[in-house]
Write an enzyme that holds these catalytic residues in place. Structure first.
Site, short mmCIF file in Angstrom:
data_model
loop_
_atom_site.label_atom_id
_atom_site.label_comp_id
_atom_site.label_asym_id
_atom_site.label_seq_id
_atom_site.Cartn_x
_atom_site.Cartn_y
_atom_site.Cartn_z
N ASN A 1 49.87 41.84 34.59
CA ASN A 1 50.42 40.50 34.68
C ASN A 1 49.37 39.43 34.41
OD1 ASN A 1 51.84 38.19 35.26
ND2 ASN A 1 52.82 39.00 37.07
N ASP A 2 48.63 39.07 35.44
CA ASP A 2 47.71 37.92 35.30
C ASP A 2 46.69 38.09 34.18
OD1 ASP A 2 48.94 36.59 37.40
OD2 ASP A 2 47.72 37.60 38.89
N VAL A 3 46.29 39.33 33.91
CA VAL A 3 45.26 39.55 32.88
C VAL A 3 45.79 39.31 31.47
CG1 VAL A 3 43.96 41.17 34.30
CG2 VAL A 3 45.70 42.03 32.72
#
Lengths: 105, 469
Positions: free
Chosen positions: B394-396
């Site tokens: 997700n965030d990466v």
């Protein structure tokens, strides 16, 4: 402050510097095995438990020593074994991987 | 110094040298396993030497049947448990086990100082200081690591905070420090020592309780460094150089590793320990572009896209590890390769549950090593990629990281949004641990395949196989 304390302090500081120097170039791929490997090295605490075992007496002393010995041994044996399992998978990779690819084709 | 004692000193020196060289060999995958084995051999030599030493009656030590019995029982039971769990643990659960081994190491270090104080509380100031440091650091590590392992195992995976938790941490910290000063000043009182132990254990719990599951890797690494320091302190208590050297090595290496991990997540260690996002200096503005239309995709369409691509990059993340879907992922990669698709895997430095964990998981699933690409190596390839398949990351992958002013700003990311099309396998639109929407999901090029990673990948494999090829 005893002479041996100053000696231990010297060793402590130098070992810290060696630790910084030796680790700082490790690739990200190996971070998990490295953490696990460092984790097993502090299992050396078992050496301390063995030394202490020569002095303890009384029920409380024995109980504390028993728990400490079990803890230290679990740390050192398990730590090295699980690190080796991880690294074994890394090491085998190049050769069988190429062979497996051939099979698919 | 007797001949036996000299021999033991040299054996201990040999062991310490093996630890340093072993760590050095772990710099490269080619020599890493040998490095670990060298380190283990050094450990074996150091332990056998000290066993011979106490048997020989070095110093004032004197072994009798009871002492040998207690020691042997502890070592056999602990060693057998360690070996069994190391051999049988699933690789996805390995971070918990490492955390548990760390906990017992810290516990053993604290117990050394406790036992030593129990035997004789009249210590010189230097030794007394080492004693309380060993107990405080070891105690915090023990309870903190056990809690971290429980969190990784799925118990208490949500950050827990309650009103007054900071106040409680403060009180416990003051109690630990106050008791410690009292002991160094010469309390000669085992009840005070017990108070310090209890305060340290409580502090470990309070420290790890508010930290989220995704931050656990950094916490475990930090606790690993703590244990190293505690062991070095135990070395001061006993006047043993081997413990001092090994402990300092681990303290230093653990600290560096902690910093590397925190950097890769664009967080400061202080920020993580202080608890949760939004407490740091980073402002959380509304992310523009988020909340737009989301396109979802059915399994057959996703399979079609993948099967007729010429280049696919797979981006595995935490969700893949949590769903234990690495074998299904490898199978999908193989099916696509057999159709002539060029497949590679983009590994973010903090993918998985520990840095480098994703490499271990995929290696276990027999993904060829040369297909695993690190972030810097693969980021320029996304532009030439037909389909980027994001599985549980997700965030990466959030392009918002390139702009200042949000919770992921400045975090190194994979350039997934540069690919010609993107398929995201994910259970829901829930945000990652950064707590913000992922702009990638609302990108017009992106299709969302809402499913559990394991089931979703298995159905993709089945669907791809049925396509005429």
């Amino acid at each position: 402050m005893t002479g041996s304390f100053v000696g231990d302090m010297t060793i402590f500081i130098l070992a810290l510097l060696v630790g910084f120097e030796v680790i700082s170039k490790v690739p990200a791929t190996l971070h998990t095995p490295l953490m696990s490997g460092a984790n097993s090295i502090h299992g050396v605490v078992l050496v301390g438990v063995i030394i202490l075992a020569g002095y303890v007496h009384g029920v409380l002393g024995y109980v504390l020593t028993f728990i400490a010995a079990a803890f230290g041994a679990a740390n050192v044996v398990g730590g090295y074994a699980v690190t080796d399992r991880m690294l074994q998978m890394f090491r085998r990779r190049p050769v069988p991987a190429a062979a497996a690819k051939e099979d698919v084709k | 110094m007797s001949k036996v004692e000299i021999a033991i000193r040299f054996a201990s020196l040999f062991g310490a040298a093996c630890f340093v060289l072993g760590l050095h060999f772990m710099n490269s995958p080619a020599t890493a396993r040998r490095g670990n084995q060298l380190s283990a051999f050094g450990m074996f030599v150091a332990i056998v030497a000290v066993l011979i030493g106490v048997g020989d009656g070095q110093g004032a030590a004197h072994m009798n049947a009871t002492r040998w019995g207690v020691l042997a029982a502890g070592i056999l039971i602990g060693g057998a448990y360690g070996l069994y769990s190391a051999r049988t643990v699933q690789m996805t659960n390995m971070p918990q086990l490492v955390s548990l081994f760390n906990a017992v190491g810290g516990g053993a270090a604290a117990l050394i100082a406790i036992t030593d104080y129990h035997l004789d509380s009249h210590l010189p100031a230097g030794t007394a200081t080492a004693t309380v440091l060993d107990i405080v650091i070891g105690g915090v590590t023990f309870s903190g690591s056990v809690l971290a392992a429980l969190k990784l195992q799925g118990y208490l995976s949500k950050p827990v905070s309650f009103p007054g938790s900071r106040l409680a941490s403060g009180i416990v910290a003051i109690a630990a420090v106050g008791g410690s000063i009292w002991i160094v000043a010469g309390a000669h009182n085992q009840v005070v020592l017990l108070g310090v132990v209890v305060a340290a254990v409580l502090f470990g719990v309070l420290m790890v309780l508010p930290i989220g599951g995704a931050d656990m890797p950094v916490v475990i690494s930090l606790l690993n460094a703590f244990t190293g320091t505690a062991v070095a302190m135990a070395g001061f208590v006993l006047g043993n150089a081997t413990l001092v050297i090994a402990g300092a090595l681990v303290g230093a290496s653990g600290s560096i590793l902690t910093k590397l991990m925190a950097d890769a997540m664009n967080r400061s260690v202080v920020n993580i320990i202080a608890g949760g996002f939004g407490t740091g200096a980073v402002g959380t503005d509304a992310v523009e572009g988020a909340g737009g239309p989301v396109k979802s995709i059915a399994v057959d369409d996703a399979a079609l896209q993948l099967a007729y691509a010429s280049k696919v990059i797979i981006v595995p993340g935490y969700g893949l590890a949590a769903a234990q879907a690495q074998h299904e992922l490898r199978e999908l990669g193989e099916v696509l390769e057999s159709r002539g698709v060029e497949v590679s895997y983009a590994i973010h430095p903090v993918a998985g549950r520990m840095p480098g964990h994703m490499n271990v998981l995929l290696a276990e699933a027999n993904v060829p090593y040369d297909q695993l690409k690190e972030m810097d190596e693969i980021n320029s390839e996304f532009e030439r990629t037909d389909v980027a398949l994001v599985v549980g990351a997700n965030d990466v992958t959030n392009p918002a990281a390139r702009r200042p002013g949000n919770a992921v700003s400045g975090m190194p990311i994979l350039n997934v949004d540069h690919a010609k099309s993107i398929i995201v396998v994910k259970r829901s639109m829930a945000s990652g641990y950064a707590g913000i929407d992922n702009e990638l999901y609302t990108d017009p090029k992106t299709s969302m395949f809402f499913t559990d990673a394991k089931k979703g990948l298995a159905s993709l494999v089945a669907a791809t196989k049925t396509l005429v090829g």
